[in-house]
Enzyme design. Sequence first.
Site, PDB file in Angstrom:
ATOM      1  N   TYR A  56       0.767  -1.086   0.086  1.00  0.00           N
ATOM      2  CA  TYR A  56      -0.033  -0.041   0.007  1.00  0.00           C
ATOM      3  C   TYR A  56       0.878   1.300  -0.042  1.00  0.00           C
ATOM      4  CZ  TYR A  56      -3.348  -3.489   1.645  1.00  0.00           C
ATOM      5  OH  TYR A  56      -4.092  -4.789   1.715  1.00  0.00           O
ATOM      6  N   SER A 197     -12.042  -6.121   2.428  1.00  0.00           N
ATOM      7  CA  SER A 197     -13.208  -5.501   1.291  1.00  0.00           C
ATOM      8  C   SER A 197     -14.410  -6.126   1.559  1.00  0.00           C
ATOM      9  CB  SER A 197     -12.559  -6.078  -0.300  1.00  0.00           C
ATOM     10  OG  SER A 197     -11.444  -5.570  -0.500  1.00  0.00           O
ATOM     11  N   PRO A 198     -14.818  -5.810   2.960  1.00  0.00           N
ATOM     12  CA  PRO A 198     -16.222  -6.571   3.478  1.00  0.00           C
ATOM     13  C   PRO A 198     -17.319  -5.499   2.956  1.00  0.00           C
ATOM     14  CG  PRO A 198     -15.037  -4.977   5.065  1.00  0.00           C
ATOM     15  CD  PRO A 198     -14.195  -5.114   4.130  1.00  0.00           C
ATOM     16  N   LEU A 199     -17.120  -4.246   2.024  1.00  0.00           N
ATOM     17  CA  LEU A 199     -17.958  -3.467   1.443  1.00  0.00           C
ATOM     18  C   LEU A 199     -17.961  -3.702  -0.060  1.00  0.00           C
ATOM     19  CD1 LEU A 199     -18.003  -0.262   3.640  1.00  0.00           C
ATOM     20  CD2 LEU A 199     -19.459  -2.593   3.752  1.00  0.00           C
TER      21      LEU A 199
END
Length: 312
Positions: A56, A197-199
């Site tokens: 990142y 990435s739960p959304l």
Amino acid sequence: MQQRTLGRQGLVVSAIGYGAMGTTFAYGPGDDTESVAAIRHAHDLGVTHFDTAELYGWGSGERLLGTALAPIRDQVTIATKFGFTDTYAPNSQLDHIRDVVDASLRNLGTDSIDLLYQHVHDPQVPVEDVVGVMQEFVQAGKVRYLGLSNTDAENIRRAHAVHPISVLQTEYSVFARESEDLFPVVDELGVGLVAYSPLARGFLSGAVRPRSAYAEDDIRQWLEWWAPENWDANTAVVAGLTELAAEKDVSLSQLALAWILAQRDDIVPIPGSRNPGRVAENVTAADVTFTSDELARIDALGRGVRGARATS
């Protein structure tokens, strides 16, 4: 904030964590001041687990997170990951691991990483050797717990035979349920789960837009969920989920995060947002509960998702 135990080695974290990828990577330009404010607000609201990676921003994400958490370092757990070249190919060569982890410690401004992951399986390096090097850092007191990300059941077993694996990090959401195939092995070995990435890369944020609305270098330009042939089906799923959320007087993102928490008691989603207000909204999802009929309704809607998830 509720607490959850990940693995059998003693790692306890908040039920909802914070994923810092978007502060410096993948989702367009960021604002460091806003990101630091969002991270600190998350902690104020009870979040104690923060996740980043060398990838990142090639160190800039770790430095930003380390700066944000410096005043409260002893109150939180920090996870980071290694395992890529600068062209995004897997690289878990043993000397590379050593170099990256030492750099991560410097970037984070800490003498110990709470949770260290191999970011992605490297087919050129046996996972036993990878974990052997990770174990060196545990023995030196520079890492507390070990994890794997983006891997399969065989590698989890092989890694765990060398040193206990506390956490598997994997993409998991209403849109991405492939990782459920790994539930039997993590149950057998006592490995906790962290859901990135739960959304659904923003599809379940309540503010999804067509691919054309995002910058050319935005990750959503390449994700199948945004492909024109899948767009109508996937926005129909979102519409159904939004309707249920409205009935429960919660936001779509709160519904999506609460659904993950309802699946298992050893899973922790790590949504990320650079907006303190969105952070507060996400944290509140820990208080949302479902009836069995509501969970069945979400499952039925989720079967309408079209397109494969990203692989890393």
